[in-house]
Motif scaffolding. Structure first.
Motif, PDB file in Angstrom:
ATOM      1  N   GLU A   1      29.613  53.291  46.302  1.00  0.00           N
ATOM      2  CA  GLU A   1      29.588  52.107  45.424  1.00  0.00           C
ATOM      3  C   GLU A   1      28.539  52.283  44.324  1.00  0.00           C
ATOM      4  O   GLU A   1      28.730  51.853  43.184  1.00  0.00           O
TER       5      GLU A   1
ATOM      6  N   SER B   1      21.299  55.651  47.755  1.00  0.00           N
ATOM      7  CA  SER B   1      22.184  54.952  46.821  1.00  0.00           C
ATOM      8  C   SER B   1      21.540  54.767  45.444  1.00  0.00           C
ATOM      9  O   SER B   1      22.197  54.874  44.416  1.00  0.00           O
TER      10      SER B   1
ATOM     11  N   LYS C   1      24.292  52.879  53.273  1.00  0.00           N
ATOM     12  CA  LYS C   1      23.960  51.835  52.302  1.00  0.00           C
ATOM     13  C   LYS C   1      22.453  51.702  52.177  1.00  0.00           C
ATOM     14  O   LYS C   1      21.737  51.786  53.179  1.00  0.00           O
TER      15      LYS C   1
ATOM     16  N   ASP D   1      27.501  45.581  58.201  1.00  0.00           N
ATOM     17  CA  ASP D   1      27.220  45.258  56.793  1.00  0.00           C
ATOM     18  C   ASP D   1      26.475  43.928  56.693  1.00  0.00           C
ATOM     19  O   ASP D   1      25.506  43.792  55.946  1.00  0.00           O
TER      20      ASP D   1
ATOM     21  N   LEU E   1      22.757  45.698  47.907  1.00  0.00           N
ATOM     22  CA  LEU E   1      22.898  46.700  48.955  1.00  0.00           C
ATOM     23  C   LEU E   1      24.215  47.437  48.722  1.00  0.00           C
ATOM     24  O   LEU E   1      25.283  46.838  48.825  1.00  0.00           O
ATOM     25  N   LEU E   2      24.125  48.709  48.367  1.00  0.00           N
ATOM     26  CA  LEU E   2      25.344  49.455  48.040  1.00  0.00           C
ATOM     27  C   LEU E   2      25.439  50.739  48.861  1.00  0.00           C
ATOM     28  O   LEU E   2      24.422  51.361  49.182  1.00  0.00           O
ATOM     29  N   SER E   3      26.667  51.147  49.153  1.00  0.00           N
ATOM     30  CA  SER E   3      26.871  52.483  49.707  1.00  0.00           C
ATOM     31  C   SER E   3      26.665  53.483  48.573  1.00  0.00           C
ATOM     32  O   SER E   3      26.714  53.119  47.388  1.00  0.00           O
TER      33      SER E   3
ATOM     34  N   GLU F   1      22.734  43.192  55.302  1.00  0.00           N
ATOM     35  CA  GLU F   1      22.518  42.270  54.188  1.00  0.00           C
ATOM     36  C   GLU F   1      21.584  41.114  54.571  1.00  0.00           C
ATOM     37  O   GLU F   1      20.771  40.670  53.756  1.00  0.00           O
TER      38      GLU F   1
ATOM     39  N   LYS G   1      18.359  50.066  55.262  1.00  0.00           N
ATOM     40  CA  LYS G   1      19.317  51.170  55.137  1.00  0.00           C
ATOM     41  C   LYS G   1      20.291  51.098  56.284  1.00  0.00           C
ATOM     42  O   LYS G   1      19.950  50.625  57.371  1.00  0.00           O
TER      43      LYS G   1
END
Lengths: 199, 601
Positions: free
Chosen positions: B10, B136, B169, A21, B5-7, A25, A35
């Protein structure tokens, strides 16, 4: 701009997903399209965890083809070996040396590959392989759980993204009381790779 | 606009927020569980969220809320849709006062499910619109679109994700929440619409059929369906996550990317088909699009190249495309070092300190047939226990046990079911055992949570998803009230108590319930000390290894007489549950003095 693809491998409970993650980010903060895809197994802990992370101008698939991974960040040697089919001759591998034998090994029915075999397989698959004893560094810092952040610190030195971007992303994900510990862990990781010789 | 940044899950939660959803319900199930968890965490002040006791209840609750004038969302994993569907089918006839969307998170590749069913068929069965997000951003946008469609056409809308969409994500541009009513008016009294009694429901059926015609018309210009022209030699129709994979494998092809996959835009598909020399459909699992397109009289290739099972990830898609001659050469895949075949497997195991361990230890020793159920305890089917002999769906164990009993199986059989699964659908089956009187032991493994899906609340917890206090429903009085006359509660961490309880229940001639109570190891925060093996006492008998505990390993030291390896405990994993100490015949396992457990607490 070519996509940069990362495979993050570890064992459930090691903070593999947190590490991937953070890697994703950091890419976003550095201005890339990003992605990532995780495979979460049946159980919460103890299983193999694999994450694909991609940075690029425009990323289509979150899942990367075999032979297309530019980097492998492995929190556990056996899991690193499972990832070799994704690598190409110019790939770079950063691997934690601390083995976590699965129960098939501790129960005695299977054998964990010896250190030399791990090295041989990884080196046959990639251009450069770095080993970091991140778990020992984490234990020295007083908390085994930050081994993943030590690894991220080490990994950050292989990529062209400012250190402060890494730090701000990592610290934004960490509860206040663990900030100092994780900062330490990250800095330790940064210096560890400088000390270790590429093999 | 804020870039995050989201799944996919989410993003669906964010979509609910931006669609003005005010009520969200569901039952946990991988890969859908994070949707409600995110809503409860991030949008608590704007959206009421609950874990209902099962998916059908969740859907009924959603219907009631949408009838009452609230925008509503229901979430389920793919097999939960089977439970939910009874309630879905009446809402198709009634429609609702405000928007109602159902999210089904399918599981191609079967990462955490008992089958690989393709829930898109439910929309053909129910005659409702279907949206399939690919990433997403779409996951978020399609919730907003779905609520809009639901209100415009007065129908529930199904949004289908897959594990890859839910758990991947990607970057999302966030929007705003519209203004929503703080209060609703008196409940609507429109019996001919909302009472599905045959005489009135019969008049609703033509409405449902006309609605589908109108939706098909809408689909022709729907912004979520679009054509991406490139070379005209190959045209690809696809949807969902498969779109992303196909874009990578076929960079030169033209695409018809469908966001709305039922009902289909026939004219759009026809004009795309006419614009390309060769037309293929790439879809994971069933030929849902392919069959409909063929029925339009359009020549299309699909399942003869892309099999109806497992994911169609870029690797596999590339391989299939090469084999079928759709592409000549592939990027990547030039250098693949193969993984050594003899690497030890890392199968999931019951955690160190798991309360289920003692039960499976005895079930393995006593060798009786075990009807299993859905939960972490399904790991009891694996070595070293091998103590679960059936497993099918939520709540099945108790009914299967009853069936074994009335069939006359000569052994005394047991069922194992977790607390949340028992509340979900085990209760009607236990009532059935009581009413129809069969012999068998139902072991309710009460670990005080819905563990496998991420420790959600259930009627046995004293808190709700949104952190409110709730009455803690005790299993023993509940089961007694259901008419079970033989009920015992034992401490799951006391191996002798579990054995005695099990033997007493097995001896009982009728339906009995054994509640093995012990908090999930992931939730137990009480400080404990880790254990160690005294190598001078250990006789390398292997008794502790039969517990399948990840903290117990074979040591380098061997027993001088037998040459067998002695046992050792990893202090980093041991949480001091004490079970191994109880099974050791020579008291070789003891508290590791002064060493606080470093295991995951």
């Amino acid at each position: 701009m070519k996509n940069i693809s990362f495979l993050v491998a570890g064992v459930g409970g090691q903070g593999t997903l947190l590490a991937s993650d953070i890697l994703a980010e950091v890419g976003m903060e550095a201005g890339y399209d990003v992605k990532k895809s995780d495979v979460l197994g049946l159980a919460i802990r103890g299983g193999s965890v694999l994450s694909h992370v991609r940075w690029g101008e425009k990323v289509a698939s979150p899942v990367v083809r075999k032979g297309d991974m530019d980097y492998l960040l492995a929190l556990e040697p056996l899991e690193a070996m499972r990832g070799v089919e994704f690598l190409h001759p110019k790939s770079i591998v950063l691997c934690n040396t601390k083995a976590m034998p699965p129960i098939t090994v501790s129960g005695g029915s299977e054998v964990y590959p010896p250190r030399e075999e791990v090295m041989r397989v990884l080196q046959s698959a990639a251009a450069t392989v770095y080993f970091v004893d991140a778990s020992a560094e984490a234990e020295r810092l007083g908390n085994l759980k930050v081994a993943n952040v030590v690894m991220l610190g080490a990994f950050s030195t292989l990529l062209d993204v400012p250190r402060k971007t890494w730090e701000s992303v990592i610290l934004s994900r960490i509860p206040q009381k663990y900030v100092a510990l994780n900062q330490h862990a990250f800095h330790t990781g940064c210096s560890v790779v400088k000390r270790s010789q590429p093999s | 606009m804020n870039k995050v940044l989201l799944s996919g899950n989410e993003a669906i939660a964010r979509g609910a927020y931006e669609a003005g959803v005010q009520i969200a319900t569901g039952y946990p199930g991988t890969p859908s569980s994070e949707i409600l968890a995110t809503i409860a965490k991030k949008y608590k002040d704007d959206i009421y969220a609950e874990w209902s006791t099962n998916e059908k209840v969740a859907m009924d609750v959603a219907a009631g809320a949408a009838y009452s004038g609230r925008r509503t969302m229901v979430t389920t994993k793919q097999v939960g849709m089977n439970v939910l569907s009874d309630a879905l089918l009446y809402t198709v006839y009634t429609g609702t006062e405000r928007g109602l969307v159902i999210i089904t998170a399918d599981d191609p590749g079967m990462f955490s499910s008992q089958n690989e069913q393709d829930n898109r068929w439910y929309t053909k069965l129910a005659k409702i619109p279907l949206l399939e997000p690919a990433d997403s951003q779409e996951a978020k946008d399609f919730v907003v679109l779905g609520i809009g469609l639901s209100e415009e056409f007065d129908t529930p809308v199904l949004i289908r994700t897959t594990m890859r969409v839910s758990h991947s994500k990607s970057i999302v541009l966030e929007g705003e929440r519209p203004s929503v009513p703080q209060k609703v008016g008196p409940f609507v009294r429109d019996q001919q619409k909302y009472v599905c009694t045959a005489m009135w429901a019969k008049k609703r059926h033509p409405v449902v059929e006309q609605r589908l015609v109108n939706l098909a018309r809408y689909a022709e210009d729907a912004p979520c369906n679009h054509v991406e022209w490139a070379e005209h030699s190959l045209g690809i129709i696809t949807s969902g996550a498969t779109y992303a994979y196909a874009r990578e494998v076929f960079p030169q092809a033209s695409f018809l990317k469908l966001g709305m996959t039922f009902p289909l835009p026939e004219e759009l598909i026809r004009s795309f088909a006419n614009g390309v020399e060769k037309l293929i459909v790439i879809e994971e699992l069933d030929p849902f699009l392919e069959e409909q397109i063929r029925a339009m009289g359009i020549d299309v290739i699909g399942k003869e190249i892309f099999p109806p099972y497992d994911e169609l990830l870029p690797d596999r898609l590339t391989q299939l495309a090469l084999e079928s001659g759709l592409i000549d050469e592939a990027k990547g895949m030039t250098h693949s070092v193969t993984v050594p075949t003899d690497l030890p497997a890392r199968t999931p195991v019951l955690c160190a300190g798991c309360p289920h361990r003692s039960t499976y230890y005895w079930l393995n020793k006593m060798k009786m047939p075990v009807a299993g159920d859905i939960g972490c305890y399904n790991l009891g089917c694996l070595p070293p226990f091998n103590a679960q002999h059936t497993m099918g769906c939520m709540g099945a164990s108790v009914g299967v046990l009853h069936g074994m009993s009335i069939a006359g199986v000569p052994e005394h059989a047991v069922a194992t079911i977790g607390d949340s699964t028992f509340f979900h659908s085990g209760m009607p089956a236990l009532l059935n055992m009581v009413h129809n009187q069969s012999r068998g032991v139902v072991i309710i493994m009460d670990n005080g949570t819905t563990a496998m899906t991420g420790h959600q609340d259930n009627p046995g917890t004293d808190w709700t998803l949104q952190g409110k206090d709730a009455p803690h429903v005790e299993l023993e009085p509940l089961v007694c009230a259901m008419g079970v006359e033989k009920v015992l509660t034992v401490n799951a961490f006391d191996i002798g108590e579990v054995e005695r309880g099990l033997k007493e229940c097995l001896a009982y001639d009728g339906p009995s319930v054994l509640i093995t109570k012990g908090l999930c190891a992931q939730l137990d925060r009480t400080p404990k000390t880790s254990y160690m093996v005294n190598p001078n006492k250990c006789i390398a008998c292997g008794a502790c290894l039969k517990l399948g505990c990840p903290a117990i390993v074979k040591a380098d030291k061997v027993d001088e007489k037998t040459g067998e390896p002695k046992a050792e405990i990893d202090p980093g994993l041991c949480v001091g549950c004490d079970i191994c100490r109880q099974v050791c015949p020579v008291e070789a396992i003891q508290i590791s003095k002064g060493r606080e457990s470093q295991g995951e607490r």
